[in-house]
Scaffold this motif. Structure first.
Motif, PDB file in Angstrom:
ATOM      1  N   HIS A   1      -3.804   9.461  -3.344  1.00 22.01           N
ATOM      2  CA  HIS A   1      -3.759   9.156  -1.913  1.00 22.01           C
ATOM      3  C   HIS A   1      -3.441  10.384  -1.067  1.00 22.01           C
ATOM      4  CE1 HIS A   1      -3.755   4.780  -2.756  1.00 22.01           C
ATOM      5  NE2 HIS A   1      -3.078   5.135  -3.831  1.00 22.01           N
TER       6      HIS A   1
ATOM      7  N   ARG B   1      -9.379  -3.581  -0.750  1.00 25.54           N
ATOM      8  CA  ARG B   1      -9.810  -2.545  -1.694  1.00 25.54           C
ATOM      9  C   ARG B   1      -8.628  -1.956  -2.453  1.00 25.54           C
ATOM     10  NH1 ARG B   1      -9.769   2.780  -0.859  1.00 25.54           N
ATOM     11  NH2 ARG B   1      -9.486   2.510   1.406  1.00 25.54           N
ATOM     12  N   LEU B   2      -7.534  -1.697  -1.764  1.00 28.89           N
ATOM     13  CA  LEU B   2      -6.394  -1.040  -2.381  1.00 28.89           C
ATOM     14  C   LEU B   2      -5.535  -1.985  -3.208  1.00 28.89           C
ATOM     15  CD1 LEU B   2      -5.464   1.125   0.710  1.00 28.89           C
ATOM     16  CD2 LEU B   2      -6.247   2.018  -1.495  1.00 28.89           C
TER      17      LEU B   2
ATOM     18  N   HIS C   1      -5.401   5.541   5.497  1.00 30.02           N
ATOM     19  CA  HIS C   1      -5.786   4.159   5.226  1.00 30.02           C
ATOM     20  C   HIS C   1      -5.630   3.352   6.516  1.00 30.02           C
ATOM     21  CE1 HIS C   1      -6.088   5.026   1.025  1.00 30.02           C
ATOM     22  NE2 HIS C   1      -4.789   5.186   0.838  1.00 30.02           N
TER      23      HIS C   1
ATOM     24  N   VAL D   1       0.841  -1.201   0.000  1.00 24.52           N
ATOM     25  CA  VAL D   1       0.000   0.000   0.000  1.00 24.52           C
ATOM     26  C   VAL D   1       0.875   1.249   0.000  1.00 24.52           C
ATOM     27  CG1 VAL D   1      -1.722   1.317   1.290  1.00 24.52           C
ATOM     28  CG2 VAL D   1      -1.928  -1.173   1.119  1.00 24.52           C
TER      29      VAL D   1
ATOM     30  N   ASP E   1      -9.642  -2.134   3.798  1.00 22.89           N
ATOM     31  CA  ASP E   1      -8.762  -1.257   3.028  1.00 22.89           C
ATOM     32  C   ASP E   1      -7.699  -2.016   2.247  1.00 22.89           C
ATOM     33  OD1 ASP E   1     -10.281   0.712   4.137  1.00 22.89           O
ATOM     34  OD2 ASP E   1      -8.612   1.892   4.905  1.00 22.89           O
TER      35      ASP E   1
END
Length: 295
Positions: A191, A269-270, A196, A180, A266
């Motif tokens: 971002h 999703r990322l 996050h 990430v 997260d």
């Protein structure tokens, strides 16, 4: 120029490896107190290496020359380090031209004033730089990190010596956090000024972690659930600093109180995949306990 601090830490080491595998890697500088600690870091032609000590300001100019992005991770979290080292360093980074910071933080840093990450996050918000904050749950790698000494207890005593009571923790593999972080550095526009919250796929009790260690390592590991005083005395006897002991005690107290068990989506999703689970981590890293390879 991307400056990477904490390159031998949980997330920093993995980030260095990820960026090194990029087809068109970012120009980057590895900044550390121990530039020769980990063979292979900075060996590529496009990677610079320099000495950085947050408490030695004579090392800051060289580390921050030409900086546009900063990956910030301080390996010995403590309130004194935050006030006297990290926050002034952030101001220096801004003055040197840094535009974006990716910072590895912890859950609760927005409200728990007694942890050093609260101070650093506040300084980021007050700065003129944009930022990405990665609030991470408990790293699986802490089970074998030199700084925690948990690996010593596991191998030499068959103990998971952690004062977390019956609380649960959403253990996170640092490899997922690093992935990430790489996204935020390679595409900062997506971002900017974002937090996050990164967790593993399940909330585990320390009893469950001890059982998983027992199964993977092939010998009994028992969760002993010591009191905070006993925990502090043992770590101090091994030379662990009071700042580190205080930080770990705070984290484990939050776990005991049920504050470290939220699960987020997260990572999925990322990264468009599930976060690694504890069984996968132990399978990949069992050699560290067998060979006593503490990072």
């Amino acid at each position: 120029m991307l400056v990477i601090t904490g390159p031998t830490g949980n997330v920093g080491a993995e980030l260095v490896d990820i960026l090194g595998r990029q087809t068109n890697p970012l120009p980057r500088r590895i900044a550390s107190r121990h530039t020769d600690t980990r063979p292979g870091i900075g060996d590529a032609a496009e990677v610079e290496r320099t000495r950085l000590d947050f408490f030695d300001r004579t090392t800051w100019d060289g580390a921050l020359a030409g900086v546009t992005q900063l990956f910030l991770l301080f390996p010995l979290p403590g309130n004194r380090a935050a006030r006297e080292g990290i926050v002034p360093f952030l101001r220096a980074a801004q003055g040197a031209g840094c535009r974006h910071v990716v910072y590895v933080s912890v859950f609760g840093a927005d409200r728990a004033r007694f942890i050093p990450h609260y101070t650093v996050e506040a300084a980021l918000r007050e700065s003129a730089m944009t930022w990405t904050v990665l609030r991470c749950s408990f790293f699986m790698q802490n089970l074998h990190r030199h700084i925690s000494t948990h690996g010593v207890d596991i191998t030499e005593r068959g103990e998971l010596f952690i004062p977390a009571g019956a609380g649960r923790t959403t253990f996170l593999d640092a490899r997922d956090a690093a992935a990430v972080a790489a996204l935020a550095l390679l595409d900062p526009d997506s971002h900017r000024n974002t937090v996050h919250h990164l967790t593993g796929p399940e909330a585990l009790s320390m009893e469950q972690v001890a059982a998983a260690l027992t199964e993977e390592l092939g010998y009994p590991v028992t969760y002993t659930n010591p009191g905070l005083i006993k925990f502090a005395r043992r770590l101090r006897s091994r030379g662990v600093g009071w700042d580190s002991i205080g930080f770990m005690s705070a984290v484990y107290t939050l776990t005991r109180l049920g504050q470290n068990q939220p699960i987020t989506d997260d990572v999925r999703r990322l990264l468009d995949r599930s976060p690694r689970d504890l069984a996968t981590f132990l399978r990949d890293n069992a050699w560290r306990w067998r060979e006593r390879s503490w990072t």
